[in-house]
Design an enzyme around this catalytic site. Structure first.
Site, PDB file in Angstrom:
ATOM      1  N   SER A  28       0.817  -1.218   0.000  1.00  0.00           N
ATOM      2  CA  SER A  28       0.000   0.000   0.000  1.00  0.00           C
ATOM      3  C   SER A  28       0.849   1.265   0.000  1.00  0.00           C
ATOM      4  CB  SER A  28      -0.916   0.017   1.232  1.00  0.00           C
ATOM      5  OG  SER A  28      -0.150   0.016   2.433  1.00  0.00           O
ATOM      6  N   GLY A  29       2.117   1.123  -0.399  1.00  0.00           N
ATOM      7  CA  GLY A  29       2.980   2.303  -0.502  1.00  0.00           C
ATOM      8  C   GLY A  29       2.669   3.082  -1.769  1.00  0.00           C
ATOM      9  N   PHE A  30       3.593   3.923  -2.188  1.00  0.00           N
ATOM     10  CA  PHE A  30       3.363   4.727  -3.385  1.00  0.00           C
ATOM     11  C   PHE A  30       3.102   3.848  -4.602  1.00  0.00           C
ATOM     12  CE2 PHE A  30       5.532   8.059  -0.902  1.00  0.00           C
ATOM     13  CZ  PHE A  30       4.672   9.113  -1.140  1.00  0.00           C
ATOM     14  N   GLY A  31       3.883   2.786  -4.760  1.00  0.00           N
ATOM     15  CA  GLY A  31       3.707   1.919  -5.908  1.00  0.00           C
ATOM     16  C   GLY A  31       2.358   1.242  -5.917  1.00  0.00           C
ATOM     17  N   VAL A  95       2.123 -10.869   3.015  1.00  0.00           N
ATOM     18  CA  VAL A  95       2.297 -11.947   2.039  1.00  0.00           C
ATOM     19  C   VAL A  95       3.443 -12.850   2.455  1.00  0.00           C
ATOM     20  CG1 VAL A  95       2.892 -12.478  -0.352  1.00  0.00           C
ATOM     21  CG2 VAL A  95       1.281 -10.631   0.159  1.00  0.00           C
ATOM     22  N   GLU A 193      18.412  15.168   6.761  1.00  0.00           N
ATOM     23  CA  GLU A 193      17.192  15.801   7.269  1.00  0.00           C
ATOM     24  C   GLU A 193      17.001  15.527   8.759  1.00  0.00           C
ATOM     25  OE1 GLU A 193      14.621  15.903   3.109  1.00  0.00           O
ATOM     26  OE2 GLU A 193      14.477  14.161   4.419  1.00  0.00           O
ATOM     27  N   ASP A 331      10.790   0.051  -5.257  1.00  0.00           N
ATOM     28  CA  ASP A 331      12.081  -0.240  -4.628  1.00  0.00           C
ATOM     29  C   ASP A 331      12.556  -1.668  -4.841  1.00  0.00           C
ATOM     30  OD1 ASP A 331      11.762   2.276  -3.678  1.00  0.00           O
ATOM     31  OD2 ASP A 331      11.571   1.748  -1.576  1.00  0.00           O
ATOM     32  N   GLN A 343       9.021   8.817  -6.532  1.00  0.00           N
ATOM     33  CA  GLN A 343       8.705   8.981  -7.944  1.00  0.00           C
ATOM     34  C   GLN A 343       8.939   7.696  -8.730  1.00  0.00           C
ATOM     35  OE1 GLN A 343       7.336  10.950 -10.286  1.00  0.00           O
ATOM     36  NE2 GLN A 343       6.500  12.079  -8.557  1.00  0.00           N
TER      37      GLN A 343
END
Length: 476
Positions: A28-31, A95, A193, A331, A343
């Site tokens: 459920s990440g960005f991908g 999974v 950061e 990733d 991105q």
């Protein structure tokens, strides 16, 4: 929407007359999220299986760890995000197995194991922290990949100042100094950061709140085995970043490899072979990532190669060799020119979704994925940042404003964007940080669960449920 596996997994989409093409998305990440949203079409039915019920905006985890943002702002519920997408559903589970021949995926949760079938599979399970073969370091130097990690670090950071106050009040000045020493391992964007925010926290937010310690004297150390800070940004920005960090008060050690970590400090080996021990209670591991372990089972079944970080080589269109119905994105992919950033996950997810829809509609597929580099950026501190896009390089306030705008744009949901903007105003224009609540549970829960073992939660819930059934039977 059915999630029962098909009894004939060899059928092609053309043979699925009368039913929608079943797409299973892992993660459920960005991908995973952008794949699912791009599959909002009547021809397909999408099932997302994820180990958490939220979508994590990972680039801002360090702001949760340092008290700027709440976890809910950067981790909205996934089912809330796709609530209006009627062809998609979200199911909880981690999974455990993928059978490419049978076209099934088995996921486990606290209630048991469930097997799902698919016509197309998108594996977007992301990456995890890497301690470069020294996983024992994680006990004392947590990474920063999950909400749990960020909350634990928040507890460790703010707790260190509280314990330092106690030590100083009792006359144990040496203990107070060690407690106010913070070491960040890794001088990439996350490490830079984090170090910058620790400086801001100690110099501005906490400066007048204690009576026995001076938080502004806190020692912030940034370590990396590499020879540059933000090495991927180029020499000029790397030098600028190092200069800005040192001007703020960050102590930087490059060419320094961490060789041992314990509860009270860590040992560093410098490039000349000499060793140094740094006494500190709070360590942040921001160095290194490795792909989710699912790449290993995919490699075993397809023969696709893995790189040193566990990422898998795919065909140019992101499918696996011999399995045009299986896409690996984000990733987890080893592809030249594809960075492990948000991105990369977003663009590979959209490409996979496009290929699936083309296949379902009977159009030509197999188009190679091409990554469009939108640049890299990192904040150093308030009003300081660096940004690189092609030949364009920005520093200082312009880069900082650009960083704010880009990250605000990609936060999911108007309410979260508005809340983020308000918290940034409080923290960056003022001195306060709204999210400073810490508990012992935040600091201790991860290690407690590890000591109890992986089966503790499942067995505990099953036992509790069994006890409840027996009690009801006795009452009847």
């Amino acid at each position: 929407m059915s999630v029962v596996p098909s009894t004939d997994s060899s059928r092609t989409p053309a043979e699925h007359a009368g039913r929608r093409h079943q797409v299973l998305v892992i993660g459920s990440g960005f991908g995973g999220l952008f794949t699912t949203k791009a599959l909002d079409a009547p021809e397909v039915a999408v099932t997302m299986v994820a180990r958490t019920g939220h979508h994590l905006f990972q680039p801002l985890l360090y702001q949760v760890a340092t008290g700027i943002l709440s976890e809910g702002v950067i981790a909205p519920a996934t089912r809330d995000i796709i609530a209006r997408q009627r062809n998609a559903q979200v199911l909880l589970g981690e999974v455990e197995e993928i059978d490419l021949v049978a076209r099934t995926v088995t996921a486990g949760s606290v209630t048991g194991r469930t097997t799902y079938g698919y016509d197309s599979l998108v594996v977007a399970a992301g990456s995890t922290q890497s301690w470069f073969g020294n996983d024992q370091f994680a006990e004392f130097a947590p990474g920063m990949k999950t909400i749990d990690d960020a909350l634990e670090l928040r507890g460790r950071i703010y707790g260190a100042f509280e314990l330092a106050e106690l030590a100083a009040a009792a006359g144990r000045d040496e203990d107070a100094r060690d407690l106010m020493t913070f070491v960040v391992v890794g001088a990439g964007p996350t490490g830079v950061e984090m170090a910058g925010q620790l400086i801001e926290l100690s110099r501005r937010t906490l400066s007048n709140e204690f009576r026995h310690i001076d938080p502004s004297t806190a020692r912030i150390v940034l370590l990396d085995a590499a020879q540059e800070v933000l090495g991927s940004f180029g020499d000029d920005l790397a030098r600028r970043t190092r200069r800005d960090l040192e001007k703020l008060g960050v102590e930087i050690h490059l060419g320094a490899k961490v060789v041992d970590v314990d509860a009270t400090g860590l040992e560093v080996e410098h490039h000349d072979g000499s060793r140094e021990r740094i006494e500190c209670s709070t360590k942040v591991w921001a160095a290194g990532v490795k792909a989710n372990r699912l790449t290993r089972t995919l490699s075993e079944q397809t023969g696709a190669e893995l790189d040193r970080a566990g990422r898998i080589s795919t065909n140019p269109d992101l499918t696996l060799p011999g399995h045009p119905e299986v896409f690996v994105i984000g990733d987890m992919v080893s592809m030249e020119g594809l960075p492990g950033v948000a991105q990369g996950a977003i663009q590979t997810g959209r490409h996979a979704a496009g290929q699936i829809l083309r296949r379902v509609r009977g159009e030509e597929t197999g188009q190679a994925f091409e990554y469009f580099d939108k640049g890299s950026m990192a904040t150093i501190s308030r009003f300081r940042a660096v940004m690189k896009r092609g030949r364009i390089e920005l520093t200082g306030v312009p880069a900082w404003v650009a960083w704010l705008a880009v990250h605000l744009f990609y936060i999911i949901g108007f309410k979260s964007q508005l809340s983020t903007l308000a918290h940034w105003a409080i923290s960056f224009l003022g001195r306060d940080r709204a999210e400073r609540t810490v508990t012992e549970q935040q600091v201790l829960a991860r290690l407690a669960l590890e000591y109890l073992g992986e089966d503790f939660l499942r067995s505990s819930l099953r036992t509790s449920r069994g006890e409840q059934v027996r009690l009801r039977e006795q009452q009847d």
